[in-house]
Design a protein around this motif. Structure first.
Motif, PDB file in Angstrom:
ATOM      1  N   ARG A  85       0.824  -1.205   0.000  1.00 16.38           N
ATOM      2  CA  ARG A  85       0.000   0.000   0.000  1.00 16.38           C
ATOM      3  C   ARG A  85       0.859   1.255   0.000  1.00 16.38           C
ATOM      4  NH1 ARG A  85      -4.987   0.728   1.406  1.00 16.38           N
ATOM      5  NH2 ARG A  85      -4.402   2.383   2.876  1.00 16.38           N
ATOM      6  N   ALA A  86       2.018   1.174   0.639  1.00 24.76           N
ATOM      7  CA  ALA A  86       2.905   2.336   0.734  1.00 24.76           C
ATOM      8  C   ALA A  86       3.809   2.490  -0.479  1.00 24.76           C
ATOM      9  CB  ALA A  86       3.757   2.220   2.001  1.00 24.76           C
ATOM     10  N   GLY A  87       3.702   1.561  -1.446  1.00 20.90           N
ATOM     11  CA  GLY A  87       4.567   1.628  -2.629  1.00 20.90           C
ATOM     12  C   GLY A  87       5.998   1.261  -2.322  1.00 20.90           C
ATOM     13  N   ALA A  88       6.186   0.392  -1.342  1.00 19.25           N
ATOM     14  CA  ALA A  88       7.532  -0.015  -0.938  1.00 19.25           C
ATOM     15  C   ALA A  88       7.719  -1.514  -1.163  1.00 19.25           C
ATOM     16  CB  ALA A  88       7.767   0.324   0.537  1.00 19.25           C
ATOM     17  N   GLU A  89       8.983  -1.945  -1.062  1.00 15.72           N
ATOM     18  CA  GLU A  89       9.339  -3.356  -1.185  1.00 15.72           C
ATOM     19  C   GLU A  89      10.054  -3.779   0.089  1.00 15.72           C
ATOM     20  OE1 GLU A  89      11.681  -3.951  -4.644  1.00 15.72           O
ATOM     21  OE2 GLU A  89      10.161  -3.171  -6.032  1.00 15.72           O
ATOM     22  N   VAL A  90       9.782  -4.989   0.539  1.00 15.40           N
ATOM     23  CA  VAL A  90      10.401  -5.490   1.772  1.00 15.40           C
ATOM     24  C   VAL A  90      11.213  -6.741   1.476  1.00 15.40           C
ATOM     25  CG1 VAL A  90       8.666  -4.506   3.307  1.00 15.40           C
ATOM     26  CG2 VAL A  90       8.286  -6.767   2.322  1.00 15.40           C
ATOM     27  N   LYS A  91      12.271  -6.920   2.252  1.00 13.48           N
ATOM     28  CA  LYS A  91      13.152  -8.075   2.067  1.00 13.48           C
ATOM     29  C   LYS A  91      13.877  -8.347   3.374  1.00 13.48           C
ATOM     30  CE  LYS A  91      16.857  -7.598  -0.420  1.00 13.48           C
ATOM     31  NZ  LYS A  91      17.799  -7.471  -1.557  1.00 13.48           N
ATOM     32  N   LEU A  92      14.091  -9.633   3.657  1.00 14.49           N
ATOM     33  CA  LEU A  92      14.850 -10.046   4.839  1.00 14.49           C
ATOM     34  C   LEU A  92      16.190 -10.615   4.398  1.00 14.49           C
ATOM     35  CD1 LEU A  92      12.035 -11.809   6.917  1.00 14.49           C
ATOM     36  CD2 LEU A  92      12.830  -9.447   7.087  1.00 14.49           C
ATOM     37  N   VAL A  93      17.251 -10.183   5.077  1.00 12.03           N
ATOM     38  CA  VAL A  93      18.604 -10.614   4.722  1.00 12.03           C
ATOM     39  C   VAL A  93      19.344 -10.989   6.015  1.00 12.03           C
ATOM     40  CG1 VAL A  93      20.791  -9.971   3.640  1.00 12.03           C
ATOM     41  CG2 VAL A  93      18.642  -9.066   2.734  1.00 12.03           C
ATOM     42  N   ASN A  94      20.019 -12.130   5.993  1.00 11.58           N
ATOM     43  CA  ASN A  94      20.869 -12.524   7.127  1.00 11.58           C
ATOM     44  C   ASN A  94      22.196 -11.770   7.054  1.00 11.58           C
ATOM     45  OD1 ASN A  94      19.266 -14.518   8.530  1.00 11.58           O
ATOM     46  ND2 ASN A  94      19.568 -15.855   6.764  1.00 11.58           N
ATOM     47  N   GLN A  95      22.615 -11.189   8.155  1.00 11.83           N
ATOM     48  CA  GLN A  95      23.864 -10.438   8.196  1.00 11.83           C
ATOM     49  C   GLN A  95      25.050 -11.393   8.359  1.00 11.83           C
ATOM     50  OE1 GLN A  95      23.356  -6.425  10.365  1.00 11.83           O
ATOM     51  NE2 GLN A  95      22.025  -7.834  11.525  1.00 11.83           N
ATOM     52  N   LYS A  96      26.165 -10.997   7.799  1.00 15.56           N
ATOM     53  CA  LYS A  96      27.359 -11.834   7.874  1.00 15.56           C
ATOM     54  C   LYS A  96      27.832 -11.989   9.317  1.00 15.56           C
ATOM     55  CE  LYS A  96      29.040 -10.717   3.233  1.00 15.56           C
ATOM     56  NZ  LYS A  96      30.148 -10.127   2.433  1.00 15.56           N
ATOM     57  N   GLU A  97      27.742 -10.897  10.083  1.00 15.02           N
ATOM     58  CA  GLU A  97      28.203 -10.951  11.467  1.00 15.02           C
ATOM     59  C   GLU A  97      27.174 -11.555  12.409  1.00 15.02           C
ATOM     60  OE1 GLU A  97      26.486  -6.872  10.556  1.00 15.02           O
ATOM     61  OE2 GLU A  97      27.872  -8.302   9.614  1.00 15.02           O
ATOM     62  N   GLY A  98      26.029 -11.979  11.858  1.00 14.47           N
ATOM     63  CA  GLY A  98      24.986 -12.582  12.665  1.00 14.47           C
ATOM     64  C   GLY A  98      23.800 -11.654  12.817  1.00 14.47           C
ATOM     65  N   GLY A  99      22.656 -12.233  12.998  1.00 15.01           N
ATOM     66  CA  GLY A  99      21.450 -11.436  13.124  1.00 15.01           C
ATOM     67  C   GLY A  99      20.739 -11.255  11.796  1.00 15.01           C
ATOM     68  N   LEU A 100      19.599 -10.591  11.880  1.00 15.31           N
ATOM     69  CA  LEU A 100      18.735 -10.399  10.713  1.00 15.31           C
ATOM     70  C   LEU A 100      18.635  -8.915  10.390  1.00 15.31           C
ATOM     71  CD1 LEU A 100      16.807 -12.023   8.773  1.00 15.31           C
ATOM     72  CD2 LEU A 100      14.949 -11.325  10.303  1.00 15.31           C
ATOM     73  N   CYS A 101      18.536  -8.638   9.081  1.00 15.27           N
ATOM     74  CA  CYS A 101      18.351  -7.260   8.614  1.00 15.27           C
ATOM     75  C   CYS A 101      17.076  -7.220   7.783  1.00 15.27           C
ATOM     76  CB  CYS A 101      19.547  -6.788   7.802  1.00 15.27           C
ATOM     77  SG  CYS A 101      19.331  -5.139   7.087  1.00 15.27           S
ATOM     78  N   ALA A 102      16.071  -6.470   8.268  1.00 15.46           N
ATOM     79  CA  ALA A 102      14.814  -6.289   7.534  1.00 15.46           C
ATOM     80  C   ALA A 102      14.906  -4.982   6.756  1.00 15.46           C
ATOM     81  CB  ALA A 102      13.633  -6.261   8.499  1.00 15.46           C
ATOM     82  N   GLN A 103      14.788  -5.062   5.427  1.00 14.23           N
ATOM     83  CA  GLN A 103      14.971  -3.890   4.569  1.00 14.23           C
ATOM     84  C   GLN A 103      13.645  -3.444   3.975  1.00 14.23           C
ATOM     85  OE1 GLN A 103      17.891  -5.041   1.633  1.00 14.23           O
ATOM     86  NE2 GLN A 103      19.602  -4.822   3.070  1.00 14.23           N
ATOM     87  N   ILE A 104      13.491  -2.122   3.884  1.00 14.35           N
ATOM     88  CA  ILE A 104      12.327  -1.506   3.244  1.00 14.35           C
ATOM     89  C   ILE A 104      12.843  -0.547   2.179  1.00 14.35           C
ATOM     90  CG2 ILE A 104      10.205  -0.192   3.587  1.00 14.35           C
ATOM     91  CD1 ILE A 104      10.452  -0.894   6.576  1.00 14.35           C
ATOM     92  N   LYS A 105      12.500  -0.809   0.925  1.00 17.21           N
ATOM     93  CA  LYS A 105      12.932   0.045  -0.181  1.00 17.21           C
ATOM     94  C   LYS A 105      11.764   0.928  -0.596  1.00 17.21           C
ATOM     95  CE  LYS A 105      15.116  -0.164  -4.754  1.00 17.21           C
ATOM     96  NZ  LYS A 105      15.591  -1.058  -5.837  1.00 17.21           N
ATOM     97  N   VAL A 106      11.932   2.233  -0.409  1.00 18.73           N
ATOM     98  CA  VAL A 106      10.862   3.170  -0.676  1.00 18.73           C
ATOM     99  C   VAL A 106      11.391   4.341  -1.490  1.00 18.73           C
ATOM    100  CG1 VAL A 106      11.262   4.439   1.475  1.00 18.73           C
ATOM    101  CG2 VAL A 106       9.003   4.493   0.405  1.00 18.73           C
ATOM    102  N   LYS A 107      10.525   4.966  -2.272  1.00 18.93           N
ATOM    103  CA  LYS A 107      10.958   6.101  -3.103  1.00 18.93           C
ATOM    104  C   LYS A 107      11.368   7.291  -2.238  1.00 18.93           C
ATOM    105  CE  LYS A 107       8.328   5.116  -7.302  1.00 18.93           C
ATOM    106  NZ  LYS A 107       7.305   5.618  -8.249  1.00 18.93           N
ATOM    107  N   LYS A 108      12.390   7.969  -2.706  1.00 17.30           N
ATOM    108  CA  LYS A 108      12.873   9.166  -2.015  1.00 17.30           C
ATOM    109  C   LYS A 108      12.101  10.384  -2.512  1.00 17.30           C
ATOM    110  CE  LYS A 108      16.913  10.608  -3.208  1.00 17.30           C
ATOM    111  NZ  LYS A 108      18.382  10.716  -3.379  1.00 17.30           N
ATOM    112  N   HIS A 109      11.761  11.253  -1.601  1.00 12.03           N
ATOM    113  CA  HIS A 109      11.064  12.486  -1.987  1.00 12.03           C
ATOM    114  C   HIS A 109      12.057  13.476  -2.589  1.00 12.03           C
ATOM    115  CE1 HIS A 109       8.353  15.867  -2.005  1.00 12.03           C
ATOM    116  NE2 HIS A 109       9.180  16.568  -1.248  1.00 12.03           N
TER     117      HIS A 109
END
Length: 491
Positions: free
Chosen positions: A465-489
């Motif tokens: 709905r927000a016009g964004a894309e989401v993705k989950l990525v495992n970090q090399k040093e451990g842990g999870l990184c949740a990414q949100i790609k959204v247009k810049k104003h």
């Protein structure tokens, strides 16, 4: 390679181009043959007209036609043979002398050769005017008693056009011309017209390709618009794109619209059922929660208190599940156009920290912002906050005590990448996409961390709905990184 061949074979554009190209080639061949036979008939008519005019000239001006050749009578000719011996070789010379009244007379000049149809082949004449019957040594090409008119005869394997005519005094003659010129002119006309039509065909085929591609351009544009639709957008196609699509596709698109109606109706029934069920479940759960709170105020044995505590946790979990179901249903069933506007990232991060800091403090988690925050996104503030809230809550829940959860933002061309990084266990690579499915949980019901399995599904729906894309990525040093790609104003 095979799939590419099958795709080309199934392509309607390829079939249309092939059909029109074949039709153009057949038309070129047909036009060339028509030109060939047309030129051939015209040339033949011209030759007939030419022969008839020559014959008319001979008749009208009473031109002399050589008679049939008759040699001198045998009584007026004597043959003298004289043998000469030259170098052991003998030679016979035939001399012809006329004797008249006992005197020798010089031999008469040889008779002029009478023209005949055979001169067309032996002397390569273009046109011959000759008596109907020539010298006795000539071949007879025309039968006796032949009627006046045009004929085609074979002379020395060459087709010849002949016009037989009769003068006013009854003398018959022929005017003839070989038909080689007809074949030459016709063949030249065939070659010329074929090459001309072939050149036109080389222009015609690209025009056909361009025309077919332009015709299907509207269909391709329609497909792209449909592909960009949101999941819950089942509005009719015809009403939105009427006038741009070919009329031949009206029945097909009408069937798709009717299918959309059925799917929309089915989805509405399911969503109403889920919403009603969740709403109906909230009332008894609220009553149970109140009764559990009342029991907590009573003086109960320790075992009863432990059971009451487990009961209250179960009731809270069910209440969270019902609220998540209602949120997901509202998110999926909301057909209103999302309003996109500039969203200040700094204010958004500060708001999240203020709301979720108590949850992080319970587990002694270092929760804050890492890096600059002075960015502005072009999105829906409420939906973007919903996505970040779900990601952050999950990160705090799965990060062990004493861990760390950071909010970051960075630029990526025309987009902003918002990230929620934690020091938790991460997610197996095979489950990184599956976790966005409603009710899916890594480990299932045996998972140690309580949850409903709907948080990430709600986050993904809000991101769309927000016009964004989401993705989950495992970090090399451990842990999870949740990414949100959204247009810049861009101001």
């Amino acid at each position: 390679m095979e799939s590419g061949k099958r795709s080309i074979g199934r392509s309607l554009k390829f079939r249309l181009i092939l059909i029109f190209s074949c039709l153009g080639f057949l038309a070129a061949v047909g036009a060339s043959l028509w030109s060939y036979y047309s030129v051939k008939n015209e040339t033949l008519n011209f030759i007939d007209e030419e022969l008839s005019q020559i014959a008319a000239t001979v008749i009208n001006y009473n031109m002399l036609i050589p008679k049939r050749w008759e040699g001198p009578r045998q009584a007026h000719r004597r043959m003298f043979f004289r043998r000469h011996h030259m170098g052991g070789n003998s030679e016979i010379i035939i001399e012809e002398q006329n004797i008249e009244h006992g005197r020798m007379r010089p031999p008469p000049p040889p008779p002029a050769e009478i023209p005949s149809l055979g001169d067309l082949s032996t002397r390569r004449f273009d046109i011959v005017i000759a008596p109907l019957y020539g010298q006795s040594r000539n071949n007879i090409f025309l039968p006796a008693g032949i009627a006046d008119g045009f004929y085609t005869v074979l002379i020395s394997d060459n087709r010849t056009r002949v016009f037989v005519a009769t003068k006013t005094d009854g003398e018959r003659f022929v005017v003839a011309r070989p038909l080689d010129v007809v074949n030459d002119i016709s063949a030249k006309a065939l070659n010329t017209s074929f090459y001309e039509f072939l050149a036109l065909l080389l222009i015609y085929i690209p025009i056909v390709i361009i025309s077919v591609n332009l015709t299907f351009k509207a269909v391709k544009a329609l497909a792209l618009k449909l592909d960009k639709r949101k999941e819950n957008d089942l509005s009719p196609i015809v009403s939105e794109h009427k006038g741009y699509i070919p009329s031949e596709l009206d029945s097909f698109i009408g069937a798709i619209d009717r299918l959309f109606d059925k799917v929309e109706e089915s989805m509405a029934v399911q969503q109403r059922f889920i919403a009603d069920a969740a709403h109906e479940m909230r009332t008894p759960l609220t009553a149970l929660s109140l009764q559990a709170e009342s029991l907590a105020d009573e003086d109960l044995p320790s075992k009863a208190k432990e059971k009451l505590k487990a009961l209250r946790q179960s009731i809270e979990r069910e209440k969270d599940l019902m609220n998540a179901l209602l949120s997901l249903t509202r998110m999926q069933n909301n057909k209103e156009q999302t309003v996109l506007a500039p969203c200040d990232i700094e204010n958004l991060f500060i708001s999240l920290i203020e709301e979720l800091s108590p949850l992080a403090e319970e587990k002694d988690i270092d929760f804050g912002v890492d890096g600059p925050m002075n960015f502005t996104a072009f999105s829906s503030l409420s939906d973007l906050k919903c996505v970040l809230n779900n990601f952050t809550v999950n990160a705090i829940k799965y990060t062990p005590e004493g861990g760390r959860v950071d909010l970051t933002c960075r630029e990526d061309g025309e987009f902003l990448i918002l990230e929620v990084k934690d020091t938790g266990p991460g997610i197996s690579k095979e489950y990184l996409e599956s976790v966005f499915t409603p009710f899916f949980r890594v480990g299932g019901d045996s998972a140690k961390v309580p949850g409903t399995g709907l948080g990430l599904a709600i986050a993904k729906a809000a991101a769309k709905r927000a016009g964004a894309e989401v993705k989950l990525v495992n970090q090399k040093e451990g842990g999870l990184c949740a990414q949100i790609k959204v247009k810049k104003h861009i101001a």
